[in-house]
Design a protein around this motif. Structure first.
Motif, PDB file in Angstrom:
ATOM      1  N   ARG A 141      -3.583  -2.344 -15.794  1.00 43.27           N
ATOM      2  CA  ARG A 141      -4.746  -2.796 -14.902  1.00 43.27           C
ATOM      3  C   ARG A 141      -5.496  -4.061 -15.518  1.00 43.27           C
ATOM      4  N   THR A 147      -7.985   0.562  -2.376  1.00 44.82           N
ATOM      5  CA  THR A 147      -6.700  -0.099  -2.692  1.00 44.82           C
ATOM      6  C   THR A 147      -6.329  -1.324  -1.923  1.00 44.82           C
ATOM      7  N   SER A 155     -10.150   5.921  -1.843  1.00 46.34           N
ATOM      8  CA  SER A 155      -9.417   5.162  -2.804  1.00 46.34           C
ATOM      9  C   SER A 155      -8.264   4.367  -2.054  1.00 46.34           C
ATOM     10  N   THR A 156      -7.799   4.899  -1.005  1.00 48.24           N
ATOM     11  CA  THR A 156      -6.715   4.230  -0.483  1.00 48.24           C
ATOM     12  C   THR A 156      -7.095   2.906   0.202  1.00 48.24           C
ATOM     13  N   ALA A 211      -0.813  -2.646  -7.926  1.00 48.21           N
ATOM     14  CA  ALA A 211      -1.805  -1.829  -7.194  1.00 48.21           C
ATOM     15  C   ALA A 211      -1.481  -0.336  -7.730  1.00 48.21           C
ATOM     16  N   THR A 233       0.742  -1.269  -0.065  1.00 48.37           N
ATOM     17  CA  THR A 233       0.035  -0.115   0.100  1.00 48.37           C
ATOM     18  C   THR A 233       0.900   1.324  -0.059  1.00 48.37           C
ATOM     19  N   ALA A 285       2.278   1.676  -3.325  1.00 50.30           N
ATOM     20  CA  ALA A 285       1.318   2.022  -4.306  1.00 50.30           C
ATOM     21  C   ALA A 285       0.766   3.271  -4.263  1.00 50.30           C
ATOM     22  N   PHE A 319      -3.735   0.485 -10.590  1.00 47.75           N
ATOM     23  CA  PHE A 319      -5.090   0.708 -10.144  1.00 47.75           C
ATOM     24  C   PHE A 319      -5.456   2.010  -9.140  1.00 47.75           C
ATOM     25  N   PHE A 320      -4.511   2.464  -8.249  1.00 53.22           N
ATOM     26  CA  PHE A 320      -4.630   3.462  -7.420  1.00 53.22           C
ATOM     27  C   PHE A 320      -4.479   4.731  -8.252  1.00 53.22           C
TER      28      PHE A 320
END
Length: 245
Positions: free
Chosen positions: A65, A154, A150-151, A101, A25, A28, A104-105
């Motif tokens: 993605r 994710t 959003s986090t 990720a 995370t 990302a 995506f993020f």
């Protein structure tokens, strides 16, 4: 398998999952945040309008993605080995998790930043603010509630990815479910693993939603603080006009 044996396995698996998801995370967010903002800035009408760069970045993000995570993980094995010296274990799993990720993020960041009131951007521009100032003082602060949401999304997705990573020996709860629940027919252990994942995801979602709502209540998006600062900046000019009159 006894409960004490299952408890030891589950404790280690939980820590492994949190370790993989936590580091993934952070990477990302560090990679996806500037990428998502860049997609907005380089788009048509953006502060750094560059259609060619925007299309290239957008296509790279879309391709990354669209790739299923299990395929991405296998495709990156050589790169993972060059970075970590191995392709199994939680450290090795962080590489494909983070790379998967980031795009995506980035798309989530792009959506969040596009929702920022354009009037605030124009007001800061009229006051002489440059692109970096607009990003730092307007776009990111105003989009912060959506960025937190959003986090959270994710993180939840990464927990699912980490479970898939367990199929190739990455460790964590996914590895326990596959190795013991499926291959050794320890059905009880598998359902306990599923329950733990459900609880962890629910807690993370609750925390993320709570943080986003708190920021909304404080005026995180289009709130009073940025507008008041702009109004205060214009008050001296209005006062000067009154004196001249």
């Amino acid at each position: 398998m006894t409960w004490s044996e299952m408890q030891l396995l589950l404790e280690q698996a939980c820590w492994d999952t949190l370790y993989m998801v936590g580091w993934s995370t952070l990477i990302a967010v560090a990679g996806g945040l500037p990428l998502g903002i860049l997609l907005v800035l380089t788009d048509r009408g953006g502060l750094l309008q560059n259609v060619v760069a925007n299309k290239v970045i957008g296509q790279v993000v879309n391709i990354a993605r669209s790739m299923p995570f299990i395929i991405l993980m296998v495709a990156l094995m050589g790169f993972t080995r060059s970075l970590t010296g191995t392709t199994i274990g939680r450290e090795a799993a962080i590489v494909p998790l983070a790379i998967g990720a980031i795009p995506f993020f980035a798309r989530l960041v792009e959506t969040a930043v596009r929702e920022v009131d354009g009037g605030l951007v124009e007001a800061v521009q009229s006051m002489g603010g440059n692109t970096w100032t607009i990003v730092r003082k307007v776009l990111v602060p105003e989009a912060l509630p959506s960025l937190i949401a959003s986090t959270t999304t994710t993180i939840v997705a990464l927990i699912g990815y980490s479970a898939m990573a367990g199929t190739v020996g990455a460790g964590g709860l996914g590895d326990i479910a596959i190795r013991y629940g499926y291959q050794r027919f320890e059905t009880e252990l598998m359902w306990i693993t599923v329950a733990i994942l459900a609880v962890v995801i629910s807690l993370i979602q609750f925390a993320g939603d709570f943080a986003a709502r708190s920021l909304h209540r404080r005026g995180g998006r289009s709130g009073p603080a940025p507008r008041l600062r702009l109004l205060k900046a214009k008050e001296p000019a209005a006062a000067d006009v009154g004196k001249v009159a």
